[in-house]
Motif scaffolding. Structure first.
Motif, PDB file in Angstrom:
ATOM      1  N   SER A   8       0.822  -1.092   0.121  1.00  0.00           N
ATOM      2  CA  SER A   8      -0.086  -0.031  -0.210  1.00  0.00           C
ATOM      3  C   SER A   8       0.782   1.369  -0.048  1.00  0.00           C
ATOM      4  O   SER A   8       2.002   1.101   0.244  1.00  0.00           O
ATOM      5  CB  SER A   8      -1.057  -0.018   1.289  1.00  0.00           C
ATOM      6  OG  SER A   8      -0.158   0.079   2.296  1.00  0.00           O
ATOM      7  N   ASP A   9       0.051   2.393  -0.122  1.00  0.00           N
ATOM      8  CA  ASP A   9       0.884   3.751  -0.067  1.00  0.00           C
ATOM      9  C   ASP A   9       1.674   3.793   1.248  1.00  0.00           C
ATOM     10  O   ASP A   9       1.327   3.636   2.303  1.00  0.00           O
ATOM     11  CB  ASP A   9      -0.249   4.887  -0.424  1.00  0.00           C
ATOM     12  CG  ASP A   9       0.584   6.315  -0.378  1.00  0.00           C
ATOM     13  OD1 ASP A   9       0.857   6.773   0.476  1.00  0.00           O
ATOM     14  OD2 ASP A   9       1.021   6.600  -1.673  1.00  0.00           O
ATOM     15  N   ILE A  10       2.866   4.050   1.057  1.00  0.00           N
ATOM     16  CA  ILE A  10       3.678   4.394   2.381  1.00  0.00           C
ATOM     17  C   ILE A  10       3.187   5.225   3.294  1.00  0.00           C
ATOM     18  O   ILE A  10       3.352   5.160   4.568  1.00  0.00           O
ATOM     19  CB  ILE A  10       5.089   5.071   2.074  1.00  0.00           C
ATOM     20  CG1 ILE A  10       6.168   4.528   3.016  1.00  0.00           C
ATOM     21  CG2 ILE A  10       5.238   6.349   1.444  1.00  0.00           C
ATOM     22  CD1 ILE A  10       7.702   4.625   2.710  1.00  0.00           C
ATOM     23  N   ASP A  11       2.407   6.256   3.128  1.00  0.00           N
ATOM     24  CA  ASP A  11       1.474   7.085   3.933  1.00  0.00           C
ATOM     25  C   ASP A  11       0.536   6.483   4.736  1.00  0.00           C
ATOM     26  O   ASP A  11       0.090   6.908   5.635  1.00  0.00           O
ATOM     27  CB  ASP A  11       1.037   8.603   3.182  1.00  0.00           C
ATOM     28  CG  ASP A  11       2.421   9.156   2.639  1.00  0.00           C
ATOM     29  OD1 ASP A  11       3.392   9.344   3.283  1.00  0.00           O
ATOM     30  OD2 ASP A  11       2.203   9.888   1.772  1.00  0.00           O
ATOM     31  N   ARG A  13       0.597   3.135   5.547  1.00  0.00           N
ATOM     32  CA  ARG A  13       1.005   1.745   6.131  1.00  0.00           C
ATOM     33  C   ARG A  13       0.812   1.974   7.562  1.00  0.00           C
ATOM     34  O   ARG A  13       0.228   0.992   8.076  1.00  0.00           O
ATOM     35  CB  ARG A  13       2.182   1.526   5.860  1.00  0.00           C
ATOM     36  CG  ARG A  13       2.512   1.106   4.487  1.00  0.00           C
ATOM     37  CD  ARG A  13       3.872   0.811   4.114  1.00  0.00           C
ATOM     38  NE  ARG A  13       3.818   0.716   2.596  1.00  0.00           N
ATOM     39  CZ  ARG A  13       5.137   0.818   1.785  1.00  0.00           C
ATOM     40  NH1 ARG A  13       6.245   0.681   2.562  1.00  0.00           N
ATOM     41  NH2 ARG A  13       5.046   0.546   0.510  1.00  0.00           N
TER      42      ARG A  13
END
Length: 98
Positions: A8-11, A13
């Protein structure tokens, strides 16, 4: 679970690690939540805050979620009738889902 979170998008997680929810009857097996927490901790980045919610009525979670989804007006256009399925086969599922 951890592989999905890592994709998923790092922001997102850290939020996903903090909002794990157990659902379904098999999550009621003794020790399931503890084992999941252990496994996630082993694979998650160090110092990641992990929170797993285990609602007591989770045996019915899938049914409740499905009934809510089915009652939404926006979902009705995705319904597939028996006649449609018999005419178009499984391909109708892909057309209706998009």
């Amino acid at each position: 679970l951890v592989n999905s979170i890592k994709k998923s998008d790092i922001d997102l997680r850290s939020i996903l690690y903090e909002q794990i929810v157990l659902a379904g009857g098999t999550t009621l097996f003794p020790g399931f939540g503890d084992r999941l927490l252990y496994e996630v901790r082993q694979r998650a980045p160090a110092h990641t805050r992990i929170r797993i919610s285990a609602p007591p009525d989770r045996i019915h979670s899938a049914w409740v979620g499905g009934s809510i989804l089915a009652s939404l007006a926006t979902f009705k256009n995705m319904w597939v009738s028996r006649a449609e399925y018999e005419e178009y086969g499984s391909n109708i599922l892909h057309r209706k889902a998009l």
